[in-house]
Design a protein around this motif. Structure first.
Motif, PDB file in Angstrom:
ATOM      1  N   ASP A   1       0.871  -1.141  -0.028  1.00  0.00           N
ATOM      2  CA  ASP A   1       0.055  -0.249  -0.042  1.00  0.00           C
ATOM      3  C   ASP A   1       0.917   1.224  -0.070  1.00  0.00           C
ATOM      4  O   ASP A   1       0.381   2.329   0.496  1.00  0.00           O
ATOM      5  CB  ASP A   1      -1.259   0.073   1.300  1.00  0.00           C
ATOM      6  CG  ASP A   1      -0.227  -0.192   2.294  1.00  0.00           C
ATOM      7  OD1 ASP A   1       0.915  -0.399   2.502  1.00  0.00           O
ATOM      8  OD2 ASP A   1      -1.132  -0.266   3.449  1.00  0.00           O
ATOM      9  N   CYS A   2       2.026   1.054  -0.631  1.00  0.00           N
ATOM     10  CA  CYS A   2       2.947   2.230  -0.451  1.00  0.00           C
ATOM     11  C   CYS A   2       3.567   2.212  -2.027  1.00  0.00           C
ATOM     12  O   CYS A   2       3.587   1.439  -2.866  1.00  0.00           O
ATOM     13  CB  CYS A   2       4.169   1.902   0.270  1.00  0.00           C
ATOM     14  SG  CYS A   2       3.757   2.094   2.235  1.00  0.00           S
TER      15      CYS A   2
ATOM     16  N   ASP B   1      -0.735   4.565   1.790  1.00  0.00           N
ATOM     17  CA  ASP B   1      -2.278   4.813   1.769  1.00  0.00           C
ATOM     18  C   ASP B   1      -2.824   3.996   2.881  1.00  0.00           C
ATOM     19  O   ASP B   1      -3.066   2.968   2.663  1.00  0.00           O
ATOM     20  CB  ASP B   1      -2.718   4.431   0.116  1.00  0.00           C
ATOM     21  CG  ASP B   1      -4.313   4.793   0.206  1.00  0.00           C
ATOM     22  OD1 ASP B   1      -4.946   5.341   1.127  1.00  0.00           O
ATOM     23  OD2 ASP B   1      -4.986   4.390  -0.893  1.00  0.00           O
ATOM     24  N   ALA B   2      -3.032   4.704   3.869  1.00  0.00           N
ATOM     25  CA  ALA B   2      -3.774   3.960   5.049  1.00  0.00           C
ATOM     26  C   ALA B   2      -5.190   3.531   4.953  1.00  0.00           C
ATOM     27  O   ALA B   2      -5.439   2.536   5.432  1.00  0.00           O
ATOM     28  CB  ALA B   2      -3.722   4.618   6.424  1.00  0.00           C
ATOM     29  N   ASP B   3      -5.688   4.302   4.110  1.00  0.00           N
ATOM     30  CA  ASP B   3      -7.099   3.957   3.755  1.00  0.00           C
ATOM     31  C   ASP B   3      -8.033   3.624   4.891  1.00  0.00           C
ATOM     32  O   ASP B   3      -8.787   2.761   4.834  1.00  0.00           O
ATOM     33  CB  ASP B   3      -7.021   2.923   2.943  1.00  0.00           C
ATOM     34  CG  ASP B   3      -8.599   2.721   1.988  1.00  0.00           C
ATOM     35  OD1 ASP B   3      -9.304   3.764   2.054  1.00  0.00           O
ATOM     36  OD2 ASP B   3      -8.948   1.513   1.671  1.00  0.00           O
ATOM     37  N   THR B   4      -7.842   4.433   5.993  1.00  0.00           N
ATOM     38  CA  THR B   4      -8.492   4.146   7.302  1.00  0.00           C
ATOM     39  C   THR B   4      -9.408   5.338   7.454  1.00  0.00           C
ATOM     40  O   THR B   4      -9.237   6.521   7.759  1.00  0.00           O
ATOM     41  CB  THR B   4      -7.615   4.461   8.405  1.00  0.00           C
ATOM     42  OG1 THR B   4      -6.699   3.412   8.054  1.00  0.00           O
ATOM     43  CG2 THR B   4      -8.372   3.929   9.788  1.00  0.00           C
ATOM     44  N   HIS B   5     -10.704   5.145   7.339  1.00  0.00           N
ATOM     45  CA  HIS B   5     -11.857   6.138   7.529  1.00  0.00           C
ATOM     46  C   HIS B   5     -13.026   5.896   8.578  1.00  0.00           C
ATOM     47  O   HIS B   5     -13.714   7.003   8.466  1.00  0.00           O
ATOM     48  CB  HIS B   5     -12.420   6.206   5.970  1.00  0.00           C
ATOM     49  CG  HIS B   5     -11.751   6.452   4.718  1.00  0.00           C
ATOM     50  ND1 HIS B   5     -11.092   7.794   4.406  1.00  0.00           N
ATOM     51  CD2 HIS B   5     -11.063   5.655   4.064  1.00  0.00           C
ATOM     52  CE1 HIS B   5     -10.248   7.561   3.750  1.00  0.00           C
ATOM     53  NE2 HIS B   5     -10.184   6.483   3.071  1.00  0.00           N
TER      54      HIS B   5
ATOM     55  N   ILE C   1      -0.488   9.604   1.730  1.00  0.00           N
ATOM     56  CA  ILE C   1      -0.959   9.942   0.202  1.00  0.00           C
ATOM     57  C   ILE C   1      -1.997  10.924   0.366  1.00  0.00           C
ATOM     58  O   ILE C   1      -2.383  12.026  -0.003  1.00  0.00           O
ATOM     59  CB  ILE C   1      -1.198   9.070  -0.841  1.00  0.00           C
ATOM     60  CG1 ILE C   1       0.181   8.159  -0.965  1.00  0.00           C
ATOM     61  CG2 ILE C   1      -1.805   9.556  -1.878  1.00  0.00           C
ATOM     62  CD1 ILE C   1      -0.292   6.956  -1.755  1.00  0.00           C
ATOM     63  N   TYR C   2      -3.009  10.563   1.303  1.00  0.00           N
ATOM     64  CA  TYR C   2      -4.383  11.087   1.518  1.00  0.00           C
ATOM     65  C   TYR C   2      -4.626  11.611   2.883  1.00  0.00           C
ATOM     66  O   TYR C   2      -5.468  11.109   3.724  1.00  0.00           O
ATOM     67  CB  TYR C   2      -5.681  10.133   1.140  1.00  0.00           C
ATOM     68  CG  TYR C   2      -5.417   9.977  -0.358  1.00  0.00           C
ATOM     69  CD1 TYR C   2      -5.576  10.695  -1.306  1.00  0.00           C
ATOM     70  CD2 TYR C   2      -5.336   8.429  -0.667  1.00  0.00           C
ATOM     71  CE1 TYR C   2      -5.570  10.444  -2.707  1.00  0.00           C
ATOM     72  CE2 TYR C   2      -5.163   7.980  -2.117  1.00  0.00           C
ATOM     73  CZ  TYR C   2      -5.257   8.991  -3.083  1.00  0.00           C
ATOM     74  OH  TYR C   2      -5.278   8.367  -4.300  1.00  0.00           O
ATOM     75  N   ARG C   3      -3.651  12.230   3.471  1.00  0.00           N
ATOM     76  CA  ARG C   3      -3.314  12.602   4.786  1.00  0.00           C
ATOM     77  C   ARG C   3      -4.778  13.320   5.514  1.00  0.00           C
ATOM     78  O   ARG C   3      -5.093  12.729   6.598  1.00  0.00           O
ATOM     79  CB  ARG C   3      -2.088  13.750   4.944  1.00  0.00           C
ATOM     80  CG  ARG C   3      -2.285  14.250   6.543  1.00  0.00           C
ATOM     81  CD  ARG C   3      -1.325  15.389   6.518  1.00  0.00           C
ATOM     82  NE  ARG C   3      -0.885  15.590   7.894  1.00  0.00           N
ATOM     83  CZ  ARG C   3      -1.647  16.337   8.925  1.00  0.00           C
ATOM     84  NH1 ARG C   3      -3.019  16.965   8.163  1.00  0.00           N
ATOM     85  NH2 ARG C   3      -1.541  16.712   9.840  1.00  0.00           N
TER      86      ARG C   3
ATOM     87  N   ILE D   1      -4.257  -9.533  12.746  1.00  0.00           N
ATOM     88  CA  ILE D   1      -5.207  -8.683  13.237  1.00  0.00           C
ATOM     89  C   ILE D   1      -5.477  -7.712  12.051  1.00  0.00           C
ATOM     90  O   ILE D   1      -4.565  -6.682  11.804  1.00  0.00           O
ATOM     91  CB  ILE D   1      -5.140  -8.178  14.656  1.00  0.00           C
ATOM     92  CG1 ILE D   1      -4.968  -9.075  15.737  1.00  0.00           C
ATOM     93  CG2 ILE D   1      -6.503  -7.251  14.927  1.00  0.00           C
ATOM     94  CD1 ILE D   1      -4.636  -8.607  17.139  1.00  0.00           C
ATOM     95  N   GLU D   2      -6.316  -7.858  11.274  1.00  0.00           N
ATOM     96  CA  GLU D   2      -6.440  -7.194   9.873  1.00  0.00           C
ATOM     97  C   GLU D   2      -7.309  -5.956  10.352  1.00  0.00           C
ATOM     98  O   GLU D   2      -8.362  -6.214  11.141  1.00  0.00           O
ATOM     99  CB  GLU D   2      -6.999  -7.737   8.944  1.00  0.00           C
ATOM    100  CG  GLU D   2      -5.860  -8.842   8.157  1.00  0.00           C
ATOM    101  CD  GLU D   2      -6.412  -9.403   7.198  1.00  0.00           C
ATOM    102  OE1 GLU D   2      -6.024  -9.080   5.956  1.00  0.00           O
ATOM    103  OE2 GLU D   2      -7.086 -10.437   7.191  1.00  0.00           O
ATOM    104  N   TYR D   3      -7.030  -4.747   9.897  1.00  0.00           N
ATOM    105  CA  TYR D   3      -7.923  -3.431  10.179  1.00  0.00           C
ATOM    106  C   TYR D   3      -8.590  -2.901   8.909  1.00  0.00           C
ATOM    107  O   TYR D   3      -9.292  -2.077   9.072  1.00  0.00           O
ATOM    108  CB  TYR D   3      -7.372  -2.458  10.955  1.00  0.00           C
ATOM    109  CG  TYR D   3      -6.182  -1.673  10.128  1.00  0.00           C
ATOM    110  CD1 TYR D   3      -6.383  -0.545   9.352  1.00  0.00           C
ATOM    111  CD2 TYR D   3      -4.761  -2.326  10.142  1.00  0.00           C
ATOM    112  CE1 TYR D   3      -5.180   0.097   8.888  1.00  0.00           C
ATOM    113  CE2 TYR D   3      -3.888  -1.700   9.394  1.00  0.00           C
ATOM    114  CZ  TYR D   3      -4.007  -0.313   8.868  1.00  0.00           C
ATOM    115  OH  TYR D   3      -3.104   0.067   8.209  1.00  0.00           O
ATOM    116  N   LYS D   4      -8.061  -3.451   7.768  1.00  0.00           N
ATOM    117  CA  LYS D   4      -8.756  -2.970   6.486  1.00  0.00           C
ATOM    118  C   LYS D   4      -8.610  -4.237   5.354  1.00  0.00           C
ATOM    119  O   LYS D   4      -8.089  -4.899   5.574  1.00  0.00           O
ATOM    120  CB  LYS D   4      -7.917  -1.686   5.766  1.00  0.00           C
ATOM    121  CG  LYS D   4      -6.441  -1.972   5.621  1.00  0.00           C
ATOM    122  CD  LYS D   4      -5.792  -0.792   4.870  1.00  0.00           C
ATOM    123  CE  LYS D   4      -4.284  -0.892   4.462  1.00  0.00           C
ATOM    124  NZ  LYS D   4      -3.792   0.106   3.831  1.00  0.00           N
TER     125      LYS D   4
END
Length: 319
Positions: free
Chosen positions: A87-88, A194-198, A118-120, A316-319
């Motif tokens: 994701d980098c 891209d953490a993609d955490t929303h 990327i999407y801070r 332990i997956e978060y996304k």
């Protein structure tokens, strides 16, 4: 071409993996993509980009550490290896700068650089991750999974510990240091993430995973994560118990004890502002940092239960 190879790991990263592959092709002598049971077209995309694909045997529990080891094992005569996550994207110029720094300093086992989101500003959770990545340049104790490692050092310590499911990079770096190698962060942009955490639930699960890392790595290296484990136990276990007892005895004492959270919050805000975070962001970030002790405790307890039961350490997956 300079003798730097890339090991890229991923699972169901989709467009993020395509971007990662695009960023590394042409910058490295060999590119290995290690796939951990993706259900999307990650493997096909990696082959289309020209990477060598290693598919992990998913009958065994997946860990990022195991994937990185498999990628290293697939390289032909590696000398310097750039590890990045799927994701980098790798910033142009870092490979050359990292390689030059390792050549100039033969006692260095690893170098890293700066990672940013990327999407801070897409969410407060992305902002939290972005601030977490930004640390001062110079000699360091540990770093995240994006790093350039001297192959000699990697072999000397036996690579990553495949049983460690979180903070495996901290554990790896700790063994590098104990093996006599220095680690350094150079003042260069290295990767964009891209953490993609929303969603709050994603953040909470990530914090649970972090707590699992505190406990597991702390178990392997009792001198590491000491402060983190003490803070979690103090604010998420001891203090809540004292407040509950105080409620049964004399409620004003419970109110007084609860003030410890406000003091901790205030100190965190001041610390974040000293580190350059704007006041409005510091106020928000400090709230989540204070709250994070509770999911951290769940993660630590999860590790403790797994260890007691001799159960497998599953990710332990978060996304």
């Amino acid at each position: 071409m300079i003798p730097v190879d890339v090991v890229l790991i991923g699972r169901n990263e989709g467009a993020r993996l395509v971007a990662a592959l695009t960023s590394v092709m042409g910058q490295a002598r060999q590119v290995i993509y290690v796939d951990s049971g993706s259900a999307d077209d990650s493997v096909a995309e990696a082959r289309r980009a020209g990477a060598t694909v290693v598919a992990l045997d998913m009958s065994k529990p997946f860990t990022a550490a195991r994937a990185r080891n498999a990628g290293f094992a697939a390289l032909k005569d590696p000398q310097f290896v750039q590890f990045i996550d799927g994701d980098c994207v790798l910033i142009d110029g870092f490979v050359q700068a990292g390689h030059a720094h390792l050549i100039a300093n033969p006692d260095l086992g690893m170098v890293t650089g700066w990672r940013s989101e990327i999407y801070r500003d897409a969410s407060v959770f992305n902002q939290l991750a972005d601030f977490e990545w930004r640390r001062p340049a110079g000699e360091i104790l540990t770093c995240g999974g994006d790093m350039m490692v001297r192959a000699k050092a990697f072999r000397a310590i036996g690579g990553f510990d495949p049983a460690v499911i979180a903070a495996e990079d901290d554990e790896f770096c700790t063994r590098l240091r104990k093996g006599g190698w220095r680690l350094e962060r150079i003042p260069r942009e290295m990767t964009r993430h891209d953490a993609d955490t929303h969603r709050f639930g994603q953040w909470w699960t990530r914090a649970v995973r972090t707590g699992h890392g505190f406990a597991q790595v702390g178990d392997l290296h009792p001198d590491y994560f000491v402060r983190e484990r003490r803070r979690v136990l103090a604010y998420a276990l001891v203090l809540p118990i004292l407040i509950l007892v105080a409620l049964l005895i004399w409620w004003p004492l419970a109110v007084l004890l609860s003030g410890a959270y406000a003091l901790n919050y205030g100190r965190t805000v001041q610390g974040l502002m000293r580190d350059g975070l704007p006041r409005t962001e510091a106020l928000c970030h400090a709230l989540f940092i204070t709250l994070s002790k509770f999911p951290n405790l769940i993660g630590m307890a999860t590790y403790g239960l797994r260890r007691r039961r001799n159960a497998q350490m599953r990710i332990i997956e978060y996304k």
